[in-house]
Design a protein around this motif. Structure first.
Motif, mmCIF file in Angstrom:
data_model
loop_
_atom_site.group_PDB
_atom_site.id
_atom_site.type_symbol
_atom_site.label_atom_id
_atom_site.label_comp_id
_atom_site.label_asym_id
_atom_site.label_seq_id
_atom_site.Cartn_x
_atom_site.Cartn_y
_atom_site.Cartn_z
ATOM 1 N N ILE A 26 4.510 -29.154 -27.405
ATOM 2 C CA ILE A 26 4.694 -30.237 -26.754
ATOM 3 C C ILE A 26 5.341 -29.650 -25.290
ATOM 4 N N LYS A 27 5.706 -28.482 -25.088
ATOM 5 C CA LYS A 27 6.305 -27.905 -23.855
ATOM 6 C C LYS A 27 4.886 -27.854 -22.971
ATOM 7 N N GLY A 28 3.849 -27.204 -23.579
ATOM 8 C CA GLY A 28 2.405 -27.001 -23.124
ATOM 9 C C GLY A 28 1.972 -28.110 -22.608
ATOM 10 N N THR A 29 1.925 -29.324 -23.292
ATOM 11 C CA THR A 29 1.438 -30.524 -22.774
ATOM 12 C C THR A 29 2.325 -31.218 -21.676
ATOM 13 N N PHE A 30 3.748 -30.855 -21.632
ATOM 14 C CA PHE A 30 4.501 -31.491 -20.679
ATOM 15 C C PHE A 30 4.108 -30.613 -19.344
ATOM 16 N N LYS B 114 16.493 -29.346 -24.608
ATOM 17 C CA LYS B 114 17.268 -30.485 -24.961
ATOM 18 C C LYS B 114 16.553 -31.709 -25.416
ATOM 19 N N VAL B 115 15.281 -31.668 -24.792
ATOM 20 C CA VAL B 115 14.160 -32.907 -25.064
ATOM 21 C C VAL B 115 13.380 -32.267 -26.149
ATOM 22 N N VAL B 116 12.933 -31.095 -26.363
ATOM 23 C CA VAL B 116 12.125 -30.749 -27.491
ATOM 24 C C VAL B 116 12.661 -29.495 -27.927
ATOM 25 N N ALA C 211 -6.164 -21.168 -15.138
ATOM 26 C CA ALA C 211 -5.992 -21.932 -16.407
ATOM 27 C C ALA C 211 -5.652 -21.241 -17.593
ATOM 28 N N SER C 212 -4.989 -21.733 -18.501
ATOM 29 C CA SER C 212 -4.842 -21.262 -19.872
ATOM 30 C C SER C 212 -5.594 -21.761 -20.686
ATOM 31 N N PRO C 213 -6.500 -21.126 -21.575
ATOM 32 C CA PRO C 213 -7.149 -21.861 -22.660
ATOM 33 C C PRO C 213 -6.288 -22.100 -24.144
ATOM 34 N N HIS C 214 -5.016 -21.560 -24.059
ATOM 35 C CA HIS C 214 -4.141 -21.817 -25.248
ATOM 36 C C HIS C 214 -3.292 -22.971 -25.150
ATOM 37 N N THR C 215 -3.161 -23.692 -26.172
ATOM 38 C CA THR C 215 -2.448 -25.151 -26.241
ATOM 39 C C THR C 215 -0.778 -24.871 -26.137
ATOM 40 N N THR C 216 -0.242 -23.572 -26.251
ATOM 41 C CA THR C 216 0.950 -23.305 -26.391
ATOM 42 C C THR C 216 1.603 -22.571 -24.963
#
Length: 177
Positions: free
Chosen positions: A129-133, A78-80, A43-48
């Motif tokens: 946003i990419k991190g969330t996706f 293209k999306v973000v 796991a990554s603790p970073h949001t990006t």
């Protein structure tokens, strides 16, 4: 029951999305854990940042990115699109910007730098946003002391934030017997 933790430190490129093949390091950690059967969470603790599982792509571009990573970058761009100017996205707003530039230096040291970021470095909305996706973690089965990822499965850590070089952390926890 055994619970084994380890942290990997990964340095991002800072000028582009940084992909890191961590498969062999994860295999070594599984071996060190002495767990015969159980689970391995990466796991990554970073949001990006993200952790993902993908087939190894033998072909690479001049920057050393595998073609599947290049394809992923192209699709996500293209999306973000990359955040290049204030107002392109709502984030970061004035309150978040104030918070970001006033972070204590000790907090910044945990991210691998002694410098408080300037306002420009906070324009990383697309990285969030990419991190969330893509997501921040993956869970793998350990069976007979072996990580069950098949012959072509690889584990990657990616830092989507292109604004500055940083030391990132990747947390690994193994639980089992």
């Amino acid at each position: 029951m055994i619970i084994y933790n380890q942290t990997l430190t990964i340095t991002s490129a800072g000028n582009r999305v940084s992909y890191h093949d961590i498969t062999e390091k994860i295999r070594e950690i599984v071996e060190q854990s002495t767990v015969k059967d159980g689970l391995c969470v990466v796991a990554s603790p970073h949001t990006t940042c993200s952790v993902f599982f993908e087939e190894y792509s033998h072909d690479k571009n001049y920057a050393g990115d595998e073609y599947l990573q290049v394809d992923l970058n192209n699709v996500l761009e293209k999306v973000v699109p990359r955040c290049l100017s204030e107002g392109q996205y709502y984030h970061p707003g004035p309150e978040h910007t104030k918070f970001g530039v006033e972070l204590p230096k000790e907090k910044m040291r945990t991210e691998g730098t002694d410098l408080v970021p300037d306002k420009r470095s906070l324009l990383n909305t697309e990285a969030h946003i990419k991190g969330t996706f893509i997501g921040s973690s993956e869970t793998f089965i350990i069976e007979n002391k072996e990580l069950q990822i098949g012959k072509v499965g690889y584990i990657y850590f990616v830092d989507w934030d292109q604004n500055r070089v940083r030391n990132r952390q990747c947390k690994v926890q193994i639980i089992g017997q």
